[in-house]
Design a protein around this motif. Structure first.
Motif, PDB file in Angstrom:
ATOM      1  N   LEU A  53       0.861  -1.176   0.000  1.00 54.06           N
ATOM      2  CA  LEU A  53       0.000   0.000   0.000  1.00 54.06           C
ATOM      3  C   LEU A  53       0.897   1.227   0.000  1.00 54.06           C
ATOM      4  O   LEU A  53       1.746   1.375   0.873  1.00 54.06           O
ATOM      5  CB  LEU A  53      -0.887   0.040   1.253  1.00 54.06           C
ATOM      6  N   ALA A  54       0.703   2.075  -0.970  1.00 55.86           N
ATOM      7  CA  ALA A  54       1.516   3.278  -1.070  1.00 55.86           C
ATOM      8  C   ALA A  54       0.612   4.483  -1.267  1.00 55.86           C
ATOM      9  O   ALA A  54      -0.450   4.375  -1.867  1.00 55.86           O
ATOM     10  CB  ALA A  54       2.491   3.165  -2.243  1.00 55.86           C
ATOM     11  N   GLY A  55       1.025   5.586  -0.742  1.00 54.38           N
ATOM     12  CA  GLY A  55       0.256   6.811  -0.919  1.00 54.38           C
ATOM     13  C   GLY A  55       0.710   7.871   0.069  1.00 54.38           C
ATOM     14  O   GLY A  55       1.457   7.592   1.006  1.00 54.38           O
ATOM     15  N   GLU A  56       0.214   9.065  -0.164  1.00 50.71           N
ATOM     16  CA  GLU A  56       0.562  10.181   0.708  1.00 50.71           C
ATOM     17  C   GLU A  56      -0.058  10.005   2.084  1.00 50.71           C
ATOM     18  O   GLU A  56      -0.979   9.215   2.276  1.00 50.71           O
ATOM     19  CB  GLU A  56       0.074  11.489   0.076  1.00 50.71           C
ATOM     20  N   SER A  57       0.438  10.759   3.032  1.00 51.39           N
ATOM     21  CA  SER A  57      -0.100  10.759   4.383  1.00 51.39           C
ATOM     22  C   SER A  57      -1.575  11.165   4.363  1.00 51.39           C
ATOM     23  O   SER A  57      -1.958  12.104   3.665  1.00 51.39           O
ATOM     24  CB  SER A  57       0.700  11.744   5.243  1.00 51.39           C
ATOM     25  N   GLY A  58      -2.392  10.412   5.097  1.00 50.98           N
ATOM     26  CA  GLY A  58      -3.801  10.773   5.224  1.00 50.98           C
ATOM     27  C   GLY A  58      -4.732  10.222   4.167  1.00 50.98           C
ATOM     28  O   GLY A  58      -5.899  10.592   4.126  1.00 50.98           O
ATOM     29  N   VAL A  59      -4.248   9.314   3.297  1.00 51.16           N
ATOM     30  CA  VAL A  59      -5.121   8.815   2.226  1.00 51.16           C
ATOM     31  C   VAL A  59      -5.852   7.522   2.593  1.00 51.16           C
ATOM     32  O   VAL A  59      -6.613   7.008   1.782  1.00 51.16           O
ATOM     33  CB  VAL A  59      -4.359   8.628   0.889  1.00 51.16           C
ATOM     34  N   GLY A  60      -5.627   6.963   3.801  1.00 51.71           N
ATOM     35  CA  GLY A  60      -6.409   5.817   4.248  1.00 51.71           C
ATOM     36  C   GLY A  60      -5.683   4.491   4.326  1.00 51.71           C
ATOM     37  O   GLY A  60      -6.316   3.454   4.558  1.00 51.71           O
ATOM     38  N   LYS A  61      -4.369   4.475   4.176  1.00 52.53           N
ATOM     39  CA  LYS A  61      -3.618   3.211   4.227  1.00 52.53           C
ATOM     40  C   LYS A  61      -3.781   2.530   5.579  1.00 52.53           C
ATOM     41  O   LYS A  61      -4.133   1.342   5.648  1.00 52.53           O
ATOM     42  CB  LYS A  61      -2.128   3.452   3.943  1.00 52.53           C
ATOM     43  N   SER A  62      -3.547   3.243   6.644  1.00 53.81           N
ATOM     44  CA  SER A  62      -3.663   2.667   7.988  1.00 53.81           C
ATOM     45  C   SER A  62      -5.102   2.308   8.314  1.00 53.81           C
ATOM     46  O   SER A  62      -5.365   1.276   8.949  1.00 53.81           O
ATOM     47  CB  SER A  62      -3.125   3.639   9.043  1.00 53.81           C
ATOM     48  N   THR A  63      -6.042   3.113   7.877  1.00 52.64           N
ATOM     49  CA  THR A  63      -7.451   2.823   8.122  1.00 52.64           C
ATOM     50  C   THR A  63      -7.864   1.532   7.426  1.00 52.64           C
ATOM     51  O   THR A  63      -8.569   0.703   8.003  1.00 52.64           O
ATOM     52  CB  THR A  63      -8.341   3.991   7.646  1.00 52.64           C
ATOM     53  N   LEU A  64      -7.398   1.321   6.202  1.00 50.55           N
ATOM     54  CA  LEU A  64      -7.693   0.082   5.486  1.00 50.55           C
ATOM     55  C   LEU A  64      -7.117  -1.113   6.235  1.00 50.55           C
ATOM     56  O   LEU A  64      -7.799  -2.120   6.449  1.00 50.55           O
ATOM     57  CB  LEU A  64      -7.138   0.143   4.066  1.00 50.55           C
ATOM     58  N   LEU A  65      -5.857  -1.020   6.658  1.00 54.51           N
ATOM     59  CA  LEU A  65      -5.239  -2.111   7.407  1.00 54.51           C
ATOM     60  C   LEU A  65      -5.953  -2.362   8.732  1.00 54.51           C
ATOM     61  O   LEU A  65      -6.121  -3.509   9.149  1.00 54.51           O
ATOM     62  CB  LEU A  65      -3.752  -1.833   7.634  1.00 54.51           C
ATOM     63  N   ASN A  66      -6.398  -1.297   9.394  1.00 59.16           N
ATOM     64  CA  ASN A  66      -7.145  -1.452  10.641  1.00 59.16           C
ATOM     65  C   ASN A  66      -8.475  -2.155  10.409  1.00 59.16           C
ATOM     66  O   ASN A  66      -8.921  -2.953  11.239  1.00 59.16           O
ATOM     67  CB  ASN A  66      -7.376  -0.100  11.305  1.00 59.16           C
ATOM     68  N   CYS A  67      -9.126  -1.885   9.281  1.00 68.00           N
ATOM     69  CA  CYS A  67     -10.374  -2.580   8.952  1.00 68.00           C
ATOM     70  C   CYS A  67     -10.114  -4.057   8.667  1.00 68.00           C
ATOM     71  O   CYS A  67     -10.881  -4.924   9.082  1.00 68.00           O
ATOM     72  CB  CYS A  67     -11.060  -1.919   7.754  1.00 68.00           C
ATOM     73  N   ILE A  68      -9.033  -4.354   7.988  1.00 65.07           N
ATOM     74  CA  ILE A  68      -8.679  -5.748   7.708  1.00 65.07           C
ATOM     75  C   ILE A  68      -8.386  -6.492   9.011  1.00 65.07           C
ATOM     76  O   ILE A  68      -8.809  -7.632   9.201  1.00 65.07           O
ATOM     77  CB  ILE A  68      -7.472  -5.831   6.749  1.00 65.07           C
ATOM     78  N   ALA A  69      -7.692  -5.837   9.931  1.00 64.78           N
ATOM     79  CA  ALA A  69      -7.313  -6.462  11.198  1.00 64.78           C
ATOM     80  C   ALA A  69      -8.457  -6.503  12.206  1.00 64.78           C
ATOM     81  O   ALA A  69      -8.338  -7.147  13.251  1.00 64.78           O
ATOM     82  CB  ALA A  69      -6.128  -5.713  11.804  1.00 64.78           C
ATOM     83  N   GLY A  70      -9.564  -5.838  11.913  1.00 62.90           N
ATOM     84  CA  GLY A  70     -10.682  -5.812  12.840  1.00 62.90           C
ATOM     85  C   GLY A  70     -10.550  -4.778  13.941  1.00 62.90           C
ATOM     86  O   GLY A  70     -11.314  -4.784  14.899  1.00 62.90           O
ATOM     87  N   LEU A  71      -9.580  -3.872  13.810  1.00 60.79           N
ATOM     88  CA  LEU A  71      -9.393  -2.812  14.804  1.00 60.79           C
ATOM     89  C   LEU A  71     -10.333  -1.646  14.572  1.00 60.79           C
ATOM     90  O   LEU A  71     -10.565  -0.845  15.470  1.00 60.79           O
ATOM     91  CB  LEU A  71      -7.940  -2.324  14.771  1.00 60.79           C
ATOM     92  N   ASP A  72     -10.844  -1.534  13.362  1.00 59.31           N
ATOM     93  CA  ASP A  72     -11.791  -0.490  12.986  1.00 59.31           C
ATOM     94  C   ASP A  72     -12.849  -1.152  12.116  1.00 59.31           C
ATOM     95  O   ASP A  72     -12.532  -2.034  11.309  1.00 59.31           O
ATOM     96  CB  ASP A  72     -11.066   0.609  12.212  1.00 59.31           C
TER      97      ASP A  72
END
Length: 95
Positions: A34-53
């Motif tokens: 996953l690549a992209g600028e800060s704030g584009v949703g990379k961590s949010t996507l990973l958190n959804c995959i992990a069940g943290l969000d």
């Protein structure tokens, strides 16, 4: 059987969409970055995959192990992360 399947995954904070309609299928041994600028949703996507969000829409299926008669998977949706049997997913189980 895919190791990870994302179907129609969407997440927003208020009126601001972070990502929408994400579909992805990964087999065992495949890699993705996953690549992209800060704030584009990379961590949010990973958190959804992990069940943290919880995603606002769509589902995450994570294949864990195959037992003699069924497959255990985890489904992440608006209701949180829960384990389901393969026949529940094949029967149209929606998170």
């Amino acid at each position: 059987m895919p190791l990870l399947t994302l179907t129609g995954l969407s997440k927003a904070y208020g009126a601001q969409a972070v990502f929408s309609g994400v579909n992805l299928t990964l087999a065992r041994g495949e890699f993705v970055a996953l690549a992209g600028e800060s704030g584009v949703g990379k961590s949010t996507l990973l958190n959804c995959i992990a069940g943290l969000d919880a995603p606002d829409a769509g589902e995450v299926l994570i294949f864990v192990r195959r037992e003699k008669l069924h497959t255990l998977q985890f489904v992440a949706g608006a209701g949180g992360l829960r384990e389901v049997a393969e026949d529940d997913v094949a029967g149209g189980f929606a998170a």
